[in-house]
Design a protein around this motif. Sequence first.
Motif, PDB file in Angstrom:
ATOM      1  N   GLY A   1      39.750  78.690  21.113  1.00 43.14           N
ATOM      2  CA  GLY A   1      38.997  78.093  22.210  1.00 43.14           C
ATOM      3  C   GLY A   1      39.281  76.613  22.355  1.00 43.14           C
ATOM      4  N   ALA A   2      39.391  75.921  21.225  1.00 44.87           N
ATOM      5  CA  ALA A   2      39.654  74.486  21.284  1.00 44.87           C
ATOM      6  C   ALA A   2      41.025  74.215  21.895  1.00 44.87           C
ATOM      7  CB  ALA A   2      39.569  73.887  19.875  1.00 44.87           C
ATOM      8  N   ILE A   3      42.023  75.018  21.468  1.00 46.84           N
ATOM      9  CA  ILE A   3      43.358  74.854  22.043  1.00 46.84           C
ATOM     10  C   ILE A   3      43.316  75.121  23.544  1.00 46.84           C
ATOM     11  CG2 ILE A   3      45.656  75.866  22.083  1.00 46.84           C
ATOM     12  CD1 ILE A   3      45.421  76.266  19.082  1.00 46.84           C
ATOM     13  N   GLY A   4      42.549  76.135  23.931  1.00 46.31           N
ATOM     14  CA  GLY A   4      42.460  76.450  25.353  1.00 46.31           C
ATOM     15  C   GLY A   4      41.863  75.310  26.153  1.00 46.31           C
ATOM     16  N   VAL A   5      40.803  74.702  25.626  1.00 48.35           N
ATOM     17  CA  VAL A   5      40.201  73.579  26.347  1.00 48.35           C
ATOM     18  C   VAL A   5      41.191  72.438  26.474  1.00 48.35           C
ATOM     19  CG1 VAL A   5      38.417  71.819  26.212  1.00 48.35           C
ATOM     20  CG2 VAL A   5      37.844  74.166  25.769  1.00 48.35           C
TER      21      VAL A   5
END
Lengths: 101, 232
Positions: A19-23
């Motif tokens: 999720g962090a990479i996606g953001v």
Amino acid sequence: MSIGPAWYLGLAAVLFALGAIGVMVRRNVLVMFMCIELMLNAANLTFVTFSRVLGDVGGQSLVFFVLVVAAAEVVVGLGVVVAIFRRRASTTADDLHEMLG
Amino acid sequence: MNALVAATIPDAVTFAVCAVVVLSGGIGVVTSRNPVHAALSLVMTLFGVAVLFIEQHAYFLAAVQVIVYAGAIVVLFLFVIMFLGVDREEDLRAEPLRGQRPLALVLGAISLAGVLALSATANWVTGAHKVAGGLTAGHHTDTFLLGKSIFTTYLWAFEITAALLVIAVVGAVVLARRPSSTRDEGSPTPATERDGGPVPAGEPAAAPNEPAAVPNEPAAAPGSHEKVEVAR
């Protein structure tokens, strides 16, 4: 008996990193919101795991509140996206540079 | 590893399948070019997490996860995606900010390694047990215990969430409401201005909301696809 908690925590960590990479990577504001939901779910999974490990219902209560806050966040966030789209006709974060100094 | 061996076969299989579902859904959210596909991948992840909740005997939370997340939040996402008409494919190869993706991957790997190292080395089962009430007290179900906890121990927080939801609803209504006719800059901005092109001189500045975008449309006909997006 169930799987040990370490596996759940590892899975939650991987999901949170995703999720962090996606953001950080995605530029569509809607997809960024979805990635925030991924991170919230990773945190929920961790809460439930610790709730089971410690035999404490507090973790599950906290997941309940996280759900409520997530719903409120999505409602307001999507309202902001719709309001921005009225003016800019775009949901790409890169186009929202009006506040550059 | 010990724990995995000690687990029963169905539990291990369930966890493995759910882990695959959750992670592939997450990868789908991050890498889908189409926002609708990303939302559907998000549903997949949410269902996987719900099954993992069931696996850990959090039955009520699993039901709420499916109802609230998959049933309400994702539908809200899909509604906004289709309402705005942004369900076109996005070119993921374009990278406007140079070095953003490698940096993001490195940062994500660092955070993952940090969390894993922390949970591997630290004594992570700390603290007193059953501070907020036992989860296995007597023969009560998890729903009973959770409800008791929320309505006694966390009653104040529960009331605050009620206020939070009301505030969120009011805020969403205020944000989504079309501005009244007294505005002049709150009108739907024509796409021509966004592209830096000339705004048609005959643009009705104080026109009523709905038709304001329509008369501009033929004037902005030969444009890029942002205009098509507005037209949708």
